[in-house]
Structure formats: C-alpha cells, structure tokens
Design a protein around this motif. Structure first.
Motif, PDB file in Angstrom:
ATOM      1  N   LEU A 171       1.010  -1.315  -0.064  1.00  0.00           N
ATOM      2  CA  LEU A 171       0.049  -0.030  -0.376  1.00  0.00           C
ATOM      3  C   LEU A 171       0.654   1.500   0.468  1.00  0.00           C
ATOM      4  N   TRP A 193     -10.244  -6.871   0.504  1.00  0.00           N
ATOM      5  CA  TRP A 193      -9.747  -6.203   2.301  1.00  0.00           C
ATOM      6  C   TRP A 193      -9.499  -5.410   1.992  1.00  0.00           C
ATOM      7  N   GLN A 194      -8.314  -4.902   1.683  1.00  0.00           N
ATOM      8  CA  GLN A 194      -7.147  -3.946   1.250  1.00  0.00           C
ATOM      9  C   GLN A 194      -8.242  -2.592   0.411  1.00  0.00           C
ATOM     10  N   ARG A 197      -8.468   0.906   1.527  1.00  0.00           N
ATOM     11  CA  ARG A 197      -7.916   1.634   1.514  1.00  0.00           C
ATOM     12  C   ARG A 197      -6.732   1.328   0.357  1.00  0.00           C
ATOM     13  N   SER A 305      -5.038   0.470  10.997  1.00  0.00           N
ATOM     14  CA  SER A 305      -5.888  -0.424  10.798  1.00  0.00           C
ATOM     15  C   SER A 305      -6.746  -0.636  12.831  1.00  0.00           C
ATOM     16  N   HIS A 325      -8.988  -7.641   7.581  1.00  0.00           N
ATOM     17  CA  HIS A 325      -8.880  -6.871   7.486  1.00  0.00           C
ATOM     18  C   HIS A 325      -7.765  -6.061   7.844  1.00  0.00           C
ATOM     19  N   CYS A 327      -4.146  -4.433   9.084  1.00  0.00           N
ATOM     20  CA  CYS A 327      -3.103  -3.434   7.808  1.00  0.00           C
ATOM     21  C   CYS A 327      -2.289  -3.074   8.957  1.00  0.00           C
TER      22      CYS A 327
END
Length: 336
Positions: A171, A193-194, A197, A305, A325, A327
């Motif tokens: 990320l 899940w990401q 984000r 997160s 979920h 991070c």
C-alpha cells in the motif's frame, strides 16, 4: 518496565517485566509512544535464520519522547518527540555519514519498541515537526522502506505500475508511486479486504487474484506493467512479477522471503528484465517519510487499522498471521 518478550521459535509472545534500559554515552532513552507490528516481526518469531535470542524485545517501527540523553548526545534534548530509524550503525564511518547506516560494517537492526522504554543512538533519531503527531510518526519506517523501493525502481512520471500484495508495504508503494507521477497503479491481493484503503492511498485499480489476473492486469494498465513491485515475500511471486512486466521493464523485490525460490531465467532474459532487490532505506528517505505525515488528515495515516495495548498485543500479533481486514497494527506501550 513492561515489555513483550520473545520466548522461542513458534511460541506466542508474552507480556513480561524486564529491567529499564540504560542509555550509553551516545544513546538516548525514549518513552515509546507507538510501535508498529511489521511482517518481519512475524518472520522473526518463526524462522531460525534470524537467530533471535529468547527474552529479546522485538519492535523496530517506533516513535516516542526523549527522557534521558547520554553525555555524548548533542543533537537531542529531553522532551524531544522523535521517530526512530532502526538502522543501527557506528555513526562515524563513511556509510553512516552519508546517511546510509544499513551499509555500515557495524550495522544491526534495532529492536526494543514493544516496551514502555527503549534506547537508540542519537543519530538514529529524527525530531518530529510540530505538525506531525507523535503517534503517527511510527509510520515513518514502513513508509521509508516503500519509498526506497520506488527510488530503486527509477520510476518516471507516466509509468504503469503493478504492486503484488496489499499489505502495509504494498500500500505504501502505491502511495509513493502515485505521488511521484505514476499514471496507473494496480494492486493485487488474495482478498478484497484492502480495496478501499488501497484506492484512498492512490491505487487506480484493485484486483483480487481469482485466476484471471493476467488479462485483468493488462486491461487495467493498458498493457504490461513498466514496473512490478513484489511485496509479498512468498515463493513464486518473483516469477509472477517477471510474467507481468513488459520487455525491458523492472521488477523490484521488497517482499521478505527466507526460503528457496525459483524462476525461469530465460523468461527474464528474453525480456531483458531488470531485477532489483530493495532492503531498508537511507536517512533522507526516512525524513521524507516523516514529512508526509504532516497534519491529522495525512493520507498515509489510513494505513493504521488498529491500536492495541501491550496486554492486547500478543493476540493481535497472532491474528496477523491470517491477515484479512488488518493493515498496520500499532502498539501503544503506555496505554493501559
């Protein structure tokens, strides 16, 4: 003081009590505000290659406040809020003086952040600007790792970028790639899940690996990627990266893989792929990472997160082995 202790390979971390560290003449004592859990911490607790001694305190992504200075420390004072670069060098060799302590002959990776207090050499610390929150600056280390990878890639404005893996480093790579001018950045991961984000941090496409990736990557990027960043660290991912990059493109490996891997050299050779390994960062990159955390709405802050106390940390740590979920999970050692 309270600290999280490594008990042995494949054993759960434990909350315990250890003696307060005492700073050497060139060190400072830091009251730890936040320490991020890194994927390499997970590796260290399972892989004998790291040779971690039982009783050690891990944690290298931390920030805090200086509470004591050794007599040789002149660049810091009690009360300074600092981000700590965990690259511990001698401080006076040519590598250290040019801001590259990772290449110091005396280099070691600094731990100790999963505790209420920790020591670090004065030259490892950077004073945090008043606009950057103390707790937020613990993100500087993973952001600097990602920035170093992007700089190693030689990314140019307009580049088409593919990132394999939507963990914290993947990320952060997407964030820097877009910030430095990439025209398109696609991230792949095993689950969805990401997605939100990743798009917030700058990715233009988020692709779940469902067996149809090659066609969907080409469609998302308008062809093969100019640069592929491998941010997973599992066997087979370098080969995938070579498959997805264009002829004379670049593959940058940031994922930490400590087992044997294989790929077909002819596949890379026939495309004249540049294969680049990326480890650590330099101090200029670390300072740049601190600077982008300016203000309460700084984009990279969305990587966090969850924040847990020391008592909650062992369970949160184990949960990251099956990341969904989560991070970047932060540990707050002063939090009850």
């Amino acid at each position: 003081m309270q600290a999280i202790l490594f008990k042995g390979l494949n054993q759960p971390l434990q909350l315990g009590t250890v003696a307060m560290p005492v700073p050497a003449a060139d060190e400072v004592l830091i009251e730890v505000c936040r320490c991020g859990i890194c994927g390499s911490d997970l590796h260290m607790t399972q892989d004998p290659a790291f040779d971690i001694a039982p009783g050690s305190v891990l944690g290298h992504e931390y920030s805090g406040r200086v509470v004591e200075c050794g007599k040789q420390v002149s660049t810091l004072k009690v009360g300074d809020a600092v981000a700590v670069a965990p690259l511990r060098g001698c401080g006076h060799c040519s590598s250290c003086l040019r801001g590259e302590p990772a290449w110091c002959p005396a280099f070691s990776l600094q731990g100790g952040g999963f505790a209420q207090w920790a020591t670090a050499k004065g030259h490892q610390c950077r004073v945090i600007p008043s606009s950057v929150g103390l707790k937020d600056s613990a993100l500087a280390e993973p952001l600097a790792v990602a920035l170093h990878g992007v700089m190693r890639a030689g990314l140019k404005p307009g580049a088409k970028v593919l990132v394999l893996g939507a963990g914290a480093i993947g990320l952060a790579v997407a964030y820097w790639a877009r910030r430095l001018g990439a025209a398109a950045v696609a991230i792949t991961d095993l689950g969805d899940w990401q997605r939100e984000r990743a798009l917030h941090l700058g990715a233009t496409h988020f692709l779940v690996d469902d067996g149809t990736l090659p066609a969907r990557i080409a469609q998302s990027l308008g062809g093969a990627a100019d640069i592929v960043f491998e941010c997973v660290g599992r066997p087979g991912l370098i080969a995938q990266a070579i498959d997805h990059v264009r002829p004379r493109g670049t593959v940058v490996v940031l994922g930490l893989c400590t087992v044997a891997d294989r790929f077909m050299p002819f596949q890379a050779m026939s495309k004249e792929v540049s294969l680049i390994m990326s480890a650590f960062f330099n101090m200029n990159e670390f300072c740049t990472a601190v600077d982008v955390l300016d203000g309460p709405d700084a984009t990279p802050l969305t990587m966090v997160s969850e924040t847990v106390s020391l008592a909650e940390m062992p369970l949160a740590f184990e949960a990251l082995r099956q990341r969904q979920h989560q991070c970047k999970v932060m540990v707050a050692p002063q939090q009850a």
